[in-house]
Motif scaffolding. Structure first.
Motif, short mmCIF file in Angstrom:
data_model
loop_
_atom_site.label_atom_id
_atom_site.label_comp_id
_atom_site.label_asym_id
_atom_site.label_seq_id
_atom_site.Cartn_x
_atom_site.Cartn_y
_atom_site.Cartn_z
N UNK A 124 2.32 19.26 -4.34
CA UNK A 124 2.88 18.07 -4.94
C UNK A 124 2.50 16.88 -4.06
N UNK A 125 1.77 15.95 -4.63
CA UNK A 125 1.21 14.85 -3.85
C UNK A 125 2.03 13.58 -3.96
N UNK A 126 2.02 12.82 -2.86
CA UNK A 126 2.47 11.43 -2.93
C UNK A 126 1.33 10.57 -3.44
N UNK A 127 1.57 9.29 -3.56
CA UNK A 127 0.55 8.38 -4.06
C UNK A 127 -0.33 7.80 -2.95
N UNK A 128 -0.07 8.21 -1.72
CA UNK A 128 -0.98 7.87 -0.65
C UNK A 128 -0.71 6.54 0.04
N UNK A 129 -1.34 6.41 1.19
CA UNK A 129 -1.39 5.14 1.92
C UNK A 129 -2.83 4.68 1.94
N UNK A 130 -3.05 3.47 1.41
CA UNK A 130 -4.42 2.92 1.42
C UNK A 130 -4.60 2.18 2.73
N UNK A 131 -5.46 2.70 3.60
CA UNK A 131 -5.68 2.12 4.93
C UNK A 131 -7.00 1.37 4.95
N UNK A 189 14.92 15.73 -8.51
CA UNK A 189 14.90 15.07 -7.25
C UNK A 189 13.64 14.23 -7.08
N UNK A 190 13.59 13.51 -5.98
CA UNK A 190 12.47 12.63 -5.71
C UNK A 190 11.24 13.45 -5.39
N UNK A 191 10.09 12.81 -5.62
CA UNK A 191 8.83 13.45 -5.27
C UNK A 191 8.47 13.17 -3.83
N UNK A 192 7.22 13.41 -3.47
CA UNK A 192 6.73 13.12 -2.13
C UNK A 192 6.60 11.60 -1.98
N UNK A 193 7.14 11.10 -0.89
CA UNK A 193 7.14 9.66 -0.66
C UNK A 193 6.28 9.35 0.56
N UNK A 194 5.40 8.37 0.43
CA UNK A 194 4.56 7.96 1.56
C UNK A 194 4.75 6.48 1.83
N UNK A 195 4.70 6.14 3.12
CA UNK A 195 4.81 4.73 3.48
C UNK A 195 3.96 4.44 4.71
N UNK A 196 3.43 3.20 4.81
CA UNK A 196 3.45 2.19 3.75
C UNK A 196 2.48 2.58 2.63
N UNK A 197 2.54 1.88 1.51
CA UNK A 197 1.59 2.16 0.44
C UNK A 197 0.23 1.54 0.76
N UNK A 198 0.26 0.45 1.48
CA UNK A 198 -0.97 -0.20 1.92
C UNK A 198 -0.82 -0.63 3.36
N UNK A 199 -1.93 -0.51 4.11
CA UNK A 199 -1.93 -0.92 5.51
C UNK A 199 -3.27 -1.52 5.85
N UNK A 200 -3.25 -2.76 6.32
CA UNK A 200 -4.46 -3.43 6.78
C UNK A 200 -4.29 -3.69 8.26
N UNK A 201 -5.28 -3.29 9.05
CA UNK A 201 -5.18 -3.47 10.49
C UNK A 201 -6.56 -3.74 11.07
N UNK A 202 -6.54 -4.21 12.27
CA UNK A 202 -7.80 -4.54 12.94
C UNK A 202 -8.36 -3.31 13.65
N UNK A 203 -9.65 -3.26 13.72
CA UNK A 203 -10.33 -2.19 14.45
C UNK A 203 -9.78 -2.11 15.87
N UNK A 204 -9.53 -0.87 16.30
CA UNK A 204 -9.03 -0.66 17.65
C UNK A 204 -7.53 -0.50 17.75
N UNK A 205 -6.81 -0.89 16.71
CA UNK A 205 -5.36 -0.74 16.70
C UNK A 205 -4.97 0.69 16.35
N UNK A 206 -3.75 1.07 16.71
CA UNK A 206 -3.20 2.37 16.31
C UNK A 206 -2.38 2.18 15.03
N UNK A 207 -2.39 3.21 14.17
CA UNK A 207 -1.57 3.16 12.97
C UNK A 207 -0.79 4.46 12.82
N UNK A 208 0.37 4.35 12.19
CA UNK A 208 1.20 5.52 11.88
C UNK A 208 1.49 5.52 10.40
N UNK A 209 1.24 6.65 9.78
CA UNK A 209 1.49 6.82 8.35
C UNK A 209 2.58 7.88 8.20
#
Lengths: 114, 112
Positions: free
Chosen positions: A104-111, A1-21
């Motif tokens: 078991x790790x996903x490959x992460x979200x680079x924020x 079966x599939x491994x751990x899945x994370x999204x997005x793989x990359x996220x660029x945002x401005x200071x002060x914004x909210x983010x959801x991983x």
């Protein structure tokens, strides 16, 4: 079966914004963990969910960080009012049941906070 | 405070030699210790687990020792190969929790 899945793989945002991983654990795994890894550093524990028990939130660095796990499966890590020091790779892991279980790790979200 | 230390300097060895990585901890009484491998841009991958009442554990070319008196674990890769080049992380867990505390990792470079 599939491994751990994370999204997005990359996220660029401005200071002060909210983010959801997002993290989709391996099906059937009851334990779910969030970690943060800054450049060249080890993994920093953030929060741990196990079944229907109250989560261990002892690693959350501030009240701007929160996480939930719906239906014992998918988890969302939310960072409010992001700061530049929040820039890191956020890693999710899952494991079956409890007790000396390999995680078991996903490959992460680079924020990146501009 | 609790502290886990791994050699921050990269370890460079020649192919075929045995690589030995060290994990030291203080102010901690772990129930078990795990070793993970991490490649650039990827999440860690589990390698081995050793319990506090075990002295040694082996898996193929890998060997882990655990000395609770010295508060140290050694991780050995025998007959090392360039494909073993990666960062290796040790992690400890206390009793009654599965929360892992990670060291900062040691980068291993195996050259032909």
């Amino acid at each position: 079966g599939a491994g751990v899945s994370q999204s997005p793989s990359n996220k660029v945002t401005e200071k002060g914004k909210d983010v959801e991983l997002r993290c989709d654990p391996i099906s059937g795994h009851t334990a779910l963990y969030w970690y943060r890894q800054s450049l060249g550093q080890g993994l920093e524990f953030l929060i741990y969910f196990q079944g229907n028990s109250a989560p261990d939130k002892s690693g959350l660095p501030s009240d701007r960080f929160s996480a939930e796990r719906t239906g014992g499966s998918v988890s969302t890590l939310t960072i409010q009012r992001t700061q530049q020091e929040d820039s890191a790779v956020y890693l999710c892991a899952s494991s079956p049941q409890t007790g000396e279980r390999a995680q078991h790790f996903g490959d992460g979200t680079r924020l990146s906070i501009l | 405070s609790q502290k886990i230390e791994q050699n921050s300097e990269a370890l460079n060895i020649q192919e075929g030699k045995t690589a030995t990585l060290t994990c030291n901890y203080t102010n901690y009484s772990p129930a078990y210790l795990q070793w993970y491998r991490q490649d650039p841009g990827r999440g860690p991958v589990f390698l081995l687990l050793i319990r506090e009442n075990e002295k040694e554990k082996r898996k193929e070319r890998l060997k882990v020792t655990f000395d609770t008196t010295l508060k140290q674990s050694l991780f050995h890769i025998t007959a090392s190969q360039p494909a073993d080049s990666a960062t290796y992380l040790c992690a400890l867990a206390s009793y009654n929790t599965d929360k892992l505390i990670f060291g900062t990792g040691t980068r291993l470079q195996v050259f032909p």
